[in-house]
Write an enzyme that holds these catalytic residues in place. Structure first.
Site, PDB file in Angstrom:
ATOM      1  N   HIS A   7      10.658 -12.695  -5.506  1.00  9.24           N
ATOM      2  CA  HIS A   7      10.294 -11.304  -5.194  1.00  9.24           C
ATOM      3  C   HIS A   7       9.901 -10.559  -6.467  1.00  9.24           C
ATOM      4  O   HIS A   7       8.859  -9.873  -6.507  1.00  9.24           O
ATOM      5  CB  HIS A   7      11.488 -10.612  -4.522  1.00  9.24           C
ATOM      6  CG  HIS A   7      11.356  -9.118  -4.448  1.00  9.24           C
ATOM      7  ND1 HIS A   7      10.798  -8.477  -3.365  1.00  9.24           N
ATOM      8  CD2 HIS A   7      11.713  -8.141  -5.323  1.00  9.24           C
ATOM      9  CE1 HIS A   7      10.816  -7.164  -3.579  1.00  9.24           C
ATOM     10  NE2 HIS A   7      11.369  -6.942  -4.767  1.00  9.24           N
ATOM     11  N   GLU A   8      10.696 -10.681  -7.520  1.00 20.65           N
ATOM     12  CA  GLU A   8      10.407  -9.955  -8.756  1.00 20.65           C
ATOM     13  C   GLU A   8       9.151 -10.501  -9.440  1.00 20.65           C
ATOM     14  O   GLU A   8       8.354  -9.730  -9.987  1.00 20.65           O
ATOM     15  CB  GLU A   8      11.606 -10.033  -9.706  1.00 20.65           C
ATOM     16  CG  GLU A   8      12.895  -9.450  -9.147  1.00 20.65           C
ATOM     17  CD  GLU A   8      12.780  -7.982  -8.769  1.00 20.65           C
ATOM     18  OE1 GLU A   8      11.864  -7.305  -9.296  1.00 20.65           O
ATOM     19  OE2 GLU A   8      13.584  -7.506  -7.949  1.00 20.65           O
TER      20      GLU A   8
ATOM     21  N   HIS B  88       5.959  -9.044  -7.946  1.00 19.90           N
ATOM     22  CA  HIS B  88       5.537  -7.739  -8.454  1.00 19.90           C
ATOM     23  C   HIS B  88       4.573  -7.901  -9.623  1.00 19.90           C
ATOM     24  O   HIS B  88       3.554  -7.201  -9.710  1.00 19.90           O
ATOM     25  CB  HIS B  88       6.755  -6.934  -8.904  1.00 19.90           C
ATOM     26  CG  HIS B  88       7.496  -6.263  -7.785  1.00 19.90           C
ATOM     27  ND1 HIS B  88       6.886  -5.391  -6.909  1.00 19.90           N
ATOM     28  CD2 HIS B  88       8.812  -6.301  -7.414  1.00 19.90           C
ATOM     29  CE1 HIS B  88       7.778  -4.939  -6.037  1.00 19.90           C
ATOM     30  NE2 HIS B  88       8.950  -5.486  -6.318  1.00 19.90           N
TER      31      HIS B  88
ATOM     32  N   GLU C 211       7.234  -2.863  -2.138  1.00 16.93           N
ATOM     33  CA  GLU C 211       8.432  -3.703  -2.070  1.00 16.93           C
ATOM     34  C   GLU C 211       8.336  -4.682  -0.899  1.00 16.93           C
ATOM     35  O   GLU C 211       8.713  -5.854  -1.022  1.00 16.93           O
ATOM     36  CB  GLU C 211       9.680  -2.832  -1.925  1.00 16.93           C
ATOM     37  CG  GLU C 211      10.040  -2.039  -3.161  1.00 16.93           C
ATOM     38  CD  GLU C 211      10.445  -2.922  -4.322  1.00 16.93           C
ATOM     39  OE1 GLU C 211      10.996  -4.013  -4.094  1.00 16.93           O
ATOM     40  OE2 GLU C 211      10.208  -2.515  -5.477  1.00 16.93           O
TER      41      GLU C 211
END
Length: 430
Positions: free
Chosen positions: A267-268, A271, A332
């Site tokens: 997930h990070e 980004h 997000e």
């Protein structure tokens, strides 16, 4: 004006894995031959004690040693080299916007306040003449406003971009390269755990594994991933656009197994791959520019400075609640989707994703910490994230199967967590 100037500038449970977990951590490498393939693979097995059940569980993630992945063309033959960098002292980018942002607010306030004072000082007859003149020239004024709107619209249309991986059309005033040299977080420099710490080694291995299994994505190869583990109880993790991965030990303590760690890091990393920092800054500065006109009107029309300050505050809060925070939640959710795909290609058990957010929701309830409603938050609520990931899991499982990953156990982690919570609640009542 600020944006046009900018355009001209452009063209010129780890943490000791909580001490009882780290004592049960063993990383080993061995040759494995799955039945679905005759080619050698390397299996890295991370053994740790599950915090809910107290049983020791073995989790395995496989990475190919010989052949490229069948789920996409491999553009580079080599993986990435990972290292822990020394302190970087790069300036925040782009610096010019940090100067222009407060200046345009100050200029708007001065201009609006000057217009109000000028109007109040006019005699009644002069005010009537100004109103009459403005009415006579209303079409010219409307035409000038229309031209200004067209110029702004043309500027925005020429800065539309397609998001990598998802293909979403987005506004991108800043390029991702503008944000590749973001400042190193100096406040964390003294809190970094040693590179020999097992927690650092595990995070480094998972990031390396994610990069290796997703090297068919050009953006993954464009970034040099660097791992930092911060000794802090904060349940947080983030990745800077230049590939600096920051994992807090508080987050490691909240994670139950290596599959959840893979999903969180995916997930990070998503980004950074999607350029969300540049996209969010672009949206923020466009909204700031458009709100300057409204800010001038507020300070010009309100009869007193106190009312103008109140209107100024209300305008800022409405912009934040109606535009900035919903946009942040949208980014997000997109990172959740892409991160789950990255984890699936890394052969993680993607079913562990919803379990993590269920754990976080339960943790918040047990700790008694107040939780903001979603419309006040920059992130989706834990419950909505669980629902979204549940919808994405069938597709992620298909992607995982196409990448020739080993079969998952029949027991679904979501069912195990639900049963464990029921047992916990029953024992608590008794």
């Amino acid at each position: 004006m600020a944006l046009l100037c900018g355009s001209l500038f452009r063209s010129c449970h780890f943490s000791l894995l909580s001490s009882h977990l780290i004592g049960n951590l063993r990383v080993c490498t061995r040759a494995v031959y799955p039945q679905s393939s005759r080619r050698n693979t390397i299996s890295t097995s991370v053994r740790l004690r599950a915090s809910l059940t107290g049983r020791t569980t073995s989790y395995q993630i496989y990475s190919k040693a010989t052949a490229p992945l069948p789920c996409g063309p491999v553009l580079t033959p080599c993986g990435h080299y990972f290292h822990t960098s020394a302190r970087l002292r790069a300036l925040p980018a782009p610096l010019i916007w940090m100067i222009i942002k407060p200046l345009q607010k100050i200029m708007a306030i001065i201009l609006g306040r000057s217009i109000r004072k000028w109007w109040v000082a006019l005699p009644d007859k002069r005010q009537q003449l100004v109103r009459k003149y403005a009415w006579q020239k209303r079409w010219q004024i409307a035409g000038g406003a229309g031209v200004a709107i067209m110029i702004v619209a043309l500027f925005l249309l020429t800065h539309l971009d397609e998001s990598p991986l998802t293909g979403r059309t987005r506004l991108l005033v800043f390029s991702k390269e503008n944000y590749m040299e973001m400042a190193y977080m100096e406040e964390y420099a003294e809190l970094l755990v040693p590179v020999t710490d097992p927690r650092h080694q595990v995070v480094k291995w998972v990031v390396q594994h994610l990069a290796q299994r997703n090297k068919d994505i050009p953006e993954v190869n464009d970034i040099s991933w660097t791992v930092h583990v911060v000794q802090s109880p904060s349940v947080n993790a983030f990745v800077l656009p230049n590939g600096n991965v920051f994992m807090f030990t508080g987050m490691l303590e909240a994670i139950a197994d290596v599959h959840q760690l893979t999903i969180i890091l995916g997930h990070e990393m998503a980004h950074a791959l999607l350029g969300h920092a540049a996209e969010q800054a672009s949206m923020s500065h466009v909204l700031e520019l458009l709100s300057v006109v409204l800010l001038i009107a507020i300070w010009a029309m309100c009869p007193h400075d106190s009312l103008s300050m109140l209107g100024h505050w209300v305008q800022g809060k409405l912009r934040e609640l109606l535009f900035q925070r919903p946009f942040s939640r949208k980014l997000e959710a997109e990172a959740d989707q892409v991160g789950l795909q990255l984890a699936a290609k890394a052969c993680a058990d993607v079913r562990a994703g919803p379990v993590f957010w269920q754990q976080m929701e339960l943790r918040d309830q047990l700790s008694g910490e107040p939780t903001l409603p979603e419309w006040l938050s920059t992130h989706p609520s834990h419950r909505n994230r669980v629902a979204q990931l549940d919808r994405l899991i069938p597709e992620a499982l298909e992607l995982r199967e196409r990448c020739v990953c080993p079969a998952l156990p029949a027991t679904d982690p979501r069912d195990v967590f639900s049963k464990s919570v029921r047992v916990l609640l029953k024992n608590t009542r008794e």
